[in-house]
Design a protein around this motif. Structure first.
Motif, short mmCIF file in Angstrom:
data_model
loop_
_atom_site.label_atom_id
_atom_site.label_comp_id
_atom_site.label_asym_id
_atom_site.label_seq_id
_atom_site.Cartn_x
_atom_site.Cartn_y
_atom_site.Cartn_z
N PHE A 37 -11.66 11.38 3.67
CA PHE A 37 -10.79 10.13 3.59
C PHE A 37 -10.45 9.53 2.37
CE2 PHE A 37 -10.43 5.41 3.76
CZ PHE A 37 -9.50 5.26 4.68
N PRO A 38 -11.45 9.41 1.26
CA PRO A 38 -11.04 9.00 -0.15
C PRO A 38 -9.91 9.89 -0.75
CG PRO A 38 -13.33 8.85 0.43
CD PRO A 38 -13.01 9.73 1.43
N HIS A 39 -10.13 11.20 -0.53
CA HIS A 39 -9.01 12.20 -1.19
C HIS A 39 -7.63 11.85 -0.49
CE1 HIS A 39 -7.36 15.96 -2.59
NE2 HIS A 39 -7.14 16.07 -1.12
N ALA A 40 -7.59 11.72 0.86
CA ALA A 40 -6.38 11.04 1.41
C ALA A 40 -5.88 9.97 0.68
CB ALA A 40 -6.43 11.15 2.91
N LEU A 41 -6.66 9.05 0.25
CA LEU A 41 -5.97 7.92 -0.37
C LEU A 41 -5.59 8.13 -1.86
CD1 LEU A 41 -8.64 5.04 0.82
CD2 LEU A 41 -6.35 5.56 1.79
N GLU A 42 -6.29 9.16 -2.18
CA GLU A 42 -5.93 9.73 -3.71
C GLU A 42 -4.54 10.51 -3.40
OE1 GLU A 42 -8.87 12.23 -5.75
OE2 GLU A 42 -10.39 11.04 -4.91
N VAL A 43 -4.42 11.14 -2.51
CA VAL A 43 -3.07 11.90 -2.37
C VAL A 43 -1.74 10.88 -2.28
CG1 VAL A 43 -1.76 13.49 -0.92
CG2 VAL A 43 -4.29 13.77 -1.38
N LEU A 44 -2.30 9.58 -1.36
CA LEU A 44 -1.24 8.64 -1.22
C LEU A 44 -0.78 8.06 -2.50
CD1 LEU A 44 0.32 6.50 0.54
CD2 LEU A 44 -1.83 5.22 0.76
N LEU A 45 -1.73 7.53 -3.28
CA LEU A 45 -1.57 7.19 -4.62
C LEU A 45 -0.72 7.94 -5.69
CD1 LEU A 45 -1.79 4.86 -6.65
CD2 LEU A 45 -3.97 5.49 -7.06
#
Length: 268
Positions: A37-45
């Protein structure tokens, strides 16, 4: 070969583009338990920042109506420029926020950092917050962000040449003091890898090694200690200016400022 593709960043971006943060938060709560999940947020940013950096590079005086909103977006959709602060506000509601931001810098070109931090507190403040929370490696990332942005001018050109020796001394003293405090915490936590990275960083600030020797003495690490912290500094660049202009490694898991990307990792 079967490959997976993250769909969460695209869905979250859709909700945030339509200014529907509650829907984005509701969706996130269903996936927060996942390890990636944190990686998905990194991709979004990363994706939003890349788009904003690309838009701001040409600096058009008057964007056309076709550029005002993403293709296919509704009347209430946010422009990319308005989307970045909205994404950062959304991400700040998660405990991994500080780490998400610094991890994004590792996979983003240095020229995009000023775009990112134009919507964030100063990196020095984020360093202090990370250190206060015990996020030592994250604090190390912000320490290098501070150094890189100090070493470059607003237009991306080296700023060291335009600064007086007194100004450079003040900056080096501040960065050295921050690194010394982080080194002390890393020693207390037994994080010897971070200690070695900080030793390389301190050596880059002062090629004569005075700052490093002082730091090692303050935190109680001998130059010939069994952990080999001081020995790791032998591979450091000769000066912060040379590291910044050529992209040489400064330790802390991030590469110094340069024209290319920062770090070897890139989002796919």
């Amino acid at each position: 070969t079967t490959r997976t593709h993250l769909f969460l960043p695209a869905l979250l971006r859709h909700h945030l583009t339509t200014d529907n943060s509650p829907a984005a938060l509701h969706l996130s709560h269903h996936y927060q338990h996942l390890s990636y999940f944190p990686h998905a947020l990194e991709v979004l940013l990363h994706n939003v920042l890349d788009d904003e950096a690309d838009r701001s590079t040409p600096a058009p005086a008057e964007p056309s109506s076709s550029q005002a909103a993403p293709s296919g977006a509704g009347a209430g959709a946010l422009t990319t420029a308005a989307l970045l602060p909205s994404v950062l506000t959304f991400l700040s509601s998660f405990p991994q926020f500080l780490d998400i931001v610094v991890q994004c810098t590792r996979k983003t070109e240095v020229k995009a950092w000023r775009t990112l931090f134009a919507h964030l507190p100063p990196p020095t403040q984020l360093f202090e917050e990370s250190l206060g929370r015990g996020l030592l490696k994250t604090a190390g990332g912000y320490l290098l962000v501070c150094h890189t942005l100090d070493a470059e001018g607003g237009d991306g050109t080296p700023a060291l040449e335009r600064k007086t020796s007194a100004e450079r001394a003040v900056e080096s003293a501040r960065e050295g003091g921050q690194a010394m405090r982080l080194l002390k915490r890393a020693r207390e936590e037994g994080d010897w890898e971070l200690c070695r990275e900080l030793a390389r960083f301190l050596m880059a600030l002062d090629r004569e090694g005075r700052v490093l020797r002082e730091a090692l003495a303050v935190v109680g690490l001998g130059a010939d200690g069994p952990d080999g912290v001081a020995a790791a500094s032998s591979s450091a660049p000769s000066s912060p200016s040379s590291a910044g202009s050529s992209g040489g490694a400064l330790g802390l898991g991030i590469v110094g400022s340069g024209e290319g990307s920062v770090g070897a990792e890139r989002f796919e």
